[in-house]
Design a protein around this motif. Structure first.
Motif, PDB file in Angstrom:
ATOM      1  N   GLY B 170       0.840  -1.195   0.000  1.00 20.50           N
ATOM      2  CA  GLY B 170       0.000   0.000   0.000  1.00 20.50           C
ATOM      3  C   GLY B 170       0.870   1.237   0.000  1.00 20.50           C
ATOM      4  O   GLY B 170       2.001   1.211   0.492  1.00 20.50           O
ATOM      5  N   CYS B 171       0.340   2.309  -0.568  1.00 23.29           N
ATOM      6  CA  CYS B 171       1.084   3.572  -0.600  1.00 23.29           C
ATOM      7  C   CYS B 171       0.096   4.721  -0.449  1.00 23.29           C
ATOM      8  O   CYS B 171      -0.983   4.698  -1.046  1.00 23.29           O
ATOM      9  CB  CYS B 171       1.837   3.687  -1.925  1.00 23.29           C
ATOM     10  N   ALA B 172       0.469   5.697   0.373  1.00 33.67           N
ATOM     11  CA  ALA B 172      -0.357   6.899   0.526  1.00 33.67           C
ATOM     12  C   ALA B 172       0.545   8.105   0.342  1.00 33.67           C
ATOM     13  O   ALA B 172       1.670   8.133   0.843  1.00 33.67           O
ATOM     14  CB  ALA B 172      -1.011   6.919   1.899  1.00 33.67           C
ATOM     15  N   ILE B 173       0.051   9.082  -0.400  1.00 35.06           N
ATOM     16  CA  ILE B 173       0.826  10.308  -0.603  1.00 35.06           C
ATOM     17  C   ILE B 173       0.112  11.438   0.135  1.00 35.06           C
ATOM     18  O   ILE B 173      -1.069  11.697  -0.114  1.00 35.06           O
ATOM     19  CB  ILE B 173       0.944  10.648  -2.104  1.00 35.06           C
ATOM     20  N   VAL B 174       0.822  12.052   1.094  1.00 37.90           N
ATOM     21  CA  VAL B 174       0.205  13.144   1.855  1.00 37.90           C
ATOM     22  C   VAL B 174       0.810  14.474   1.405  1.00 37.90           C
ATOM     23  O   VAL B 174       1.959  14.549   0.987  1.00 37.90           O
ATOM     24  CB  VAL B 174       0.352  12.971   3.386  1.00 37.90           C
TER      25      VAL B 174
END
Lengths: 147, 337
Positions: B170-174
């Protein structure tokens, strides 16, 4: 919630699901017995083909090792073992699987340092302690003979 | 301005926005209840690579590329990435990012890595050290199995408390930009809790006290109650650890009615033969960066408490008979700033 580690351990143990012992034992008995029956059948066949009893027994053992290695390589030994448990692990079939499976697993790390070195990570202790106990047994046998 | 609310909890002054999230999963996960929530499902779990370790790195490359494309960004637009995995020396992440040219921090938080990365990425953005930061992690059943347990084809029976390592990433970009969707409003940095559990096949029981500690801390220090959330989600205590956590709160007279665990969500307990459910960095990462954030974007969830839990043992410490030190990191994610 304020529990000591000891209280927590009891809290966990009281709620922990257990392995189905009766079912596991029954399947281990059936599969283990089945493998012995197969071994006996193979011995009889080899004798029918003209082999002496001792040779036939050795051939039967070799055949079981081969079948175990083959089913490991083809990827269905572990599926049988999930059901059969100790029934397939304890006979010679388990030993063959424990050598072939790491050999396959660590092949990606090279023939020498992968396959060659790591082939015995599971079976190694069996060999070491098997040899030690055979030496001990030999010494006891020899002492008993002298007495 | 970011405020320290207590010993371990902070409230972000300008809650960073989760600009994009993406997840990748293997075949078994794709066949599970959350199958439709994954952006990419690979049906042979090798992801076209020759070794399981390379497959794991490939998953991270894929999930990063997917998150970037959803955010309409390219690698130079990301100022920092916090990534980790279960493999020795974090090679899953390092090899995935070797050509990315993104400033990189490697993390080891076991299954808590997604939450840990999200806290650090949010802190970097809120502190002004990055305009955009990413958090990413993965796990692969086959690479984890050979490192922590037995060769794949070795025949054995798993205990009922054993969990199944998820093949997923999983990857999240903030980002500091206010783009709607989901915002990280609070974070609680976990403390290591060792409740004396030694059985590496019972990680749910080992980690539940760490989850209890962190959830209690973040609720107390942020002045929230469990009812203030649409969902309290841990990852990955599995079925047994999840039950233990709920019972621990019950002993305090608190009912965690809205609690579930990523390890309970990702597999079907009956049909997929996973014993106590899913585990691994990729479990909470692929569930949080898929089902949960997607539900927030769709308006089905407004406020979520996500607590990633990690068992910080190694095969060496297990062989030496040591108990398992565990950790849980938590974030509060809200659809409003």
């Amino acid at each position: 919630m304020n529990m000591t580690n000891k209280e927590y351990s009891k809290f966990v143990t009281d709620r922990q699901p257990h392995s189905p012992v009766v079912k596991d034992t029954l399947f281990a008995f059936l599969f283990g017995g089945g493998i012995c029956l197969l071994g006996k059948g193979l011995t009889e066949l080899y004798m029918l083909a003209g082999a002496a009893e001792t040779v036939a027994k050795t051939c039967s053992t070799i055949s079981l090792i081969f079948l175990s290695g083959l089913s490991t390589a083809l990827g269905f030994y572990d599926k049988i073992a999930k059901v059969a448990g100790a029934g397939i692990v304890v006979p010679i079939t388990g030993f063959a699987n424990s050598v072939v499976s790491p050999a396959m697993e660590f092949r990606s790390e090279g023939l020498v340092l992968g396959l060659g070195a790591k082939m015995f990570i599971v079976a190694g202790p069996v060999i070491v302690f098997g040899l030690i106990s055979s030496v001990l047994y030999g010494i006891i046998y020899w002492i008993a003979g002298v007495i | 301005m970011t405020k320290r609310l207590g010993r371990s909890t902070v409230a972000f002054g300008n809650p960073p926005c989760i600009r994009a999230n993406a997840c990748v999963a293997g075949k078994k996960e794709g066949e599970g209840p959350l199958g439709n929530s994954f952006d990419i499902v690979n049906n042979d779990t090798s992801f076209g690579e020759k070794s399981w370790e390379k497959a794991e790195s490939r998953m991270q490359e894929l999930v990063l590329a997917k998150a970037l494309s959803k955010a309409a960004l390219s690698p130079p637009d990301v100022d920092m990435i916090f990534a980790g995995d279960l493999l020795n020396q974090c090679i899953g992440s390092a090899f995935a990012l070797k050509d990315a040219e993104i400033p990189y921090f490697g993390l080891y938080g076991a299954c808590s890595t997604m939450a840990e990365g999200l806290i650090l990425a949010s802190a970097a953005v809120d502190g002004g050290f990055a305009n955009r930061a990413a958090a990413m992690t993965s796990s692969h059943f086959c690479s984890a199995e050979r490192q922590y347990r037995m060769p794949l084809e070795y025949g054995s029976q798993r205990t009922p408390t054993a969990q199944w390592t998820v093949t997923g990433a999983g990857c999240a970009i903030v980002t500091a930009e206010d783009l709607g969707g989901a915002y990280v409003t609070h974070a609680c940095v976990g403390q290591i809790v060792d409740a004396g559990v030694k059985d590496a096949a019972n990680m749910g029981a080992a980690m539940a006290p760490a989850a209890y500690r962190t959830i209690t801390d973040i609720l107390d220090q942020s002045g929230s109650a469990p009812e203030d959330f649409d969902l309290i989600v841990t990852g990955d205590l599995g079925f047994f650890g999840g039950e233990l956590l709920r019972e621990m709160f019950e002993l305090d007279g608190v009912e965690l009615l809205n609690h579930t665990d990523c390890g309970e969500m990702i597999f079907d307990r009956e049909s997929q033969d996973v014993h106590a459910g899913g585990s691994g960095c990729g479990c909470s990462a692929s569930v949080f960066c898929g089902e949960i954030l997607n539900s927030m974007r769709a308006g089905r969830l407004a406020r979520v408490l996500f607590a990633g839990t990690g068992a910080l043992m190694s095969p060496v410490s297990t062989n030496q008979g040591s108990s398992i030190p565990c950790i849980a990191h938590a974030v509060i994610v809200s659809s409003t700033r």
